[in-house]
Design a protein around this motif. Structure first.
Motif, PDB file in Angstrom:
ATOM      1  N   SER A  13      42.379  80.419  52.935  1.00  0.00           N
ATOM      2  CA  SER A  13      41.970  81.113  54.428  1.00  0.00           C
ATOM      3  C   SER A  13      43.189  80.397  54.957  1.00  0.00           C
ATOM      4  CB  SER A  13      40.694  80.472  55.361  1.00  0.00           C
ATOM      5  OG  SER A  13      40.509  81.446  56.262  1.00  0.00           O
TER       6      SER A  13
ATOM      7  N   ASP B 199      42.500  80.127  58.137  1.00  0.00           N
ATOM      8  CA  ASP B 199      42.335  79.659  59.128  1.00  0.00           C
ATOM      9  C   ASP B 199      41.690  78.065  59.272  1.00  0.00           C
ATOM     10  OD1 ASP B 199      41.137  80.281  61.628  1.00  0.00           O
ATOM     11  OD2 ASP B 199      39.175  80.125  61.124  1.00  0.00           O
ATOM     12  N   ASP B 200      41.959  77.339  58.280  1.00  0.00           N
ATOM     13  CA  ASP B 200      41.457  76.627  58.092  1.00  0.00           C
ATOM     14  C   ASP B 200      42.678  75.609  57.713  1.00  0.00           C
ATOM     15  OD1 ASP B 200      39.821  73.894  57.117  1.00  0.00           O
ATOM     16  OD2 ASP B 200      41.014  73.941  54.708  1.00  0.00           O
TER      17      ASP B 200
ATOM     18  N   ASP C 220      34.817  78.378  67.090  1.00  0.00           N
ATOM     19  CA  ASP C 220      36.033  77.134  66.133  1.00  0.00           C
ATOM     20  C   ASP C 220      34.285  76.120  65.467  1.00  0.00           C
ATOM     21  OD1 ASP C 220      38.328  77.962  66.022  1.00  0.00           O
ATOM     22  OD2 ASP C 220      37.719  77.630  68.604  1.00  0.00           O
TER      23      ASP C 220
ATOM     24  N   MET D 197      38.121  75.555  61.924  1.00  0.00           N
ATOM     25  CA  MET D 197      37.664  76.643  61.222  1.00  0.00           C
ATOM     26  C   MET D 197      36.972  77.091  62.235  1.00  0.00           C
ATOM     27  SD  MET D 197      35.876  75.490  58.042  1.00  0.00           S
ATOM     28  CE  MET D 197      36.263  76.442  56.849  1.00  0.00           C
ATOM     29  N   ASP D 198      37.130  78.481  61.674  1.00  0.00           N
ATOM     30  CA  ASP D 198      36.452  79.676  62.036  1.00  0.00           C
ATOM     31  C   ASP D 198      35.258  79.390  61.911  1.00  0.00           C
ATOM     32  OD1 ASP D 198      36.597  82.343  63.687  1.00  0.00           O
ATOM     33  OD2 ASP D 198      35.111  82.747  62.100  1.00  0.00           O
TER      34      ASP D 198
ATOM     35  N   ASP E  45      32.155  81.314  62.148  1.00  0.00           N
ATOM     36  CA  ASP E  45      31.751  81.882  61.149  1.00  0.00           C
ATOM     37  C   ASP E  45      32.290  81.722  59.818  1.00  0.00           C
ATOM     38  OD1 ASP E  45      30.112  83.172  63.072  1.00  0.00           O
ATOM     39  OD2 ASP E  45      31.699  85.313  62.729  1.00  0.00           O
ATOM     40  N   ARG E  46      32.996  81.067  59.555  1.00  0.00           N
ATOM     41  CA  ARG E  46      33.389  80.814  58.103  1.00  0.00           C
ATOM     42  C   ARG E  46      33.505  79.859  57.674  1.00  0.00           C
ATOM     43  NH1 ARG E  46      38.080  78.709  54.731  1.00  0.00           N
ATOM     44  NH2 ARG E  46      38.776  79.810  53.127  1.00  0.00           N
TER      45      ARG E  46
ATOM     46  N   ARG F 210      29.711  80.002  56.690  1.00  0.00           N
ATOM     47  CA  ARG F 210      29.541  80.724  55.027  1.00  0.00           C
ATOM     48  C   ARG F 210      29.881  79.151  54.209  1.00  0.00           C
ATOM     49  NH1 ARG F 210      32.129  84.689  57.567  1.00  0.00           N
ATOM     50  NH2 ARG F 210      34.372  84.623  56.574  1.00  0.00           N
ATOM     51  N   HIS F 211      31.184  79.032  54.389  1.00  0.00           N
ATOM     52  CA  HIS F 211      31.879  78.032  53.005  1.00  0.00           C
ATOM     53  C   HIS F 211      30.909  76.484  53.506  1.00  0.00           C
ATOM     54  CE1 HIS F 211      34.355  75.917  50.959  1.00  0.00           C
ATOM     55  NE2 HIS F 211      34.237  74.687  50.940  1.00  0.00           N
TER      56      HIS F 211
END
Length: 145
Positions: free
Chosen positions: A51, A53-54, A93, A109-110, A112-113, A116-117
């Protein structure tokens, strides 16, 4: 100097101030994306793979100190801590602060991500609203099947 020059300089000053204000608002200066990069050391080798995003950052300070620094400047919507670290959720975020040696690694990071992570740590503690409703199965006999 004449009066017209002073008025022109004042107008230029106002325009410059407006440009700076607009740039500050749109550069994320009010959220963690504006604060974290300005206060911690970027560490691309620690980014979570897969990603763009991270973004990982480091601090020589321990997790509780970093968490206090960030939350005192940028108040999160939700916060969770366990033995693995501190998880801060903002509107779009997330900031995840985990121990690394004697200091900390900070993942920006986002939201939502991040959920999930790090779901195994967050479970249901991040009180999601809005589009997260699809995981709700409803109540009563026969509903949500």
């Amino acid at each position: 100097m004449g009066r017209g020059i002073w008025i022109a300089l004042a107008c230029v000053g106002v325009v410059v101030a407006l440009i700076v204000a607009v740039l500050a608002v749109f550069s994320g200066g009010s959220g963690p994306r504006g604060y974290v990069p300005a206060h911690y050391q970027r560490a691309p080798a620690l980014d979570i793979g897969g990603s763009r995003d991270d973004e990982a950052y480091t601090s020589p300070k321990p997790v509780p100190v970093v968490a206090r620094e960030i939350t005192s400047r940028r108040r999160p919507q939700s916060q969770h801590s366990d033995a693995s670290g501190v998880y801060l959720r903002y509107s779009d975020d997330a900031v995840v602060i985990q121990p690394r040696g004697t200091g900390s690694v900070i993942h920006l990071m986002d939201a939502d991500r991040a959920y999930r992570h790090y779901h195994s740590h967050l479970g249901g503690v991040w009180g999601w609203g809005g589009h997260r409703g699809e995981t709700f199965r409803g109540g009563g006999p026969g509903s949500g099947k």
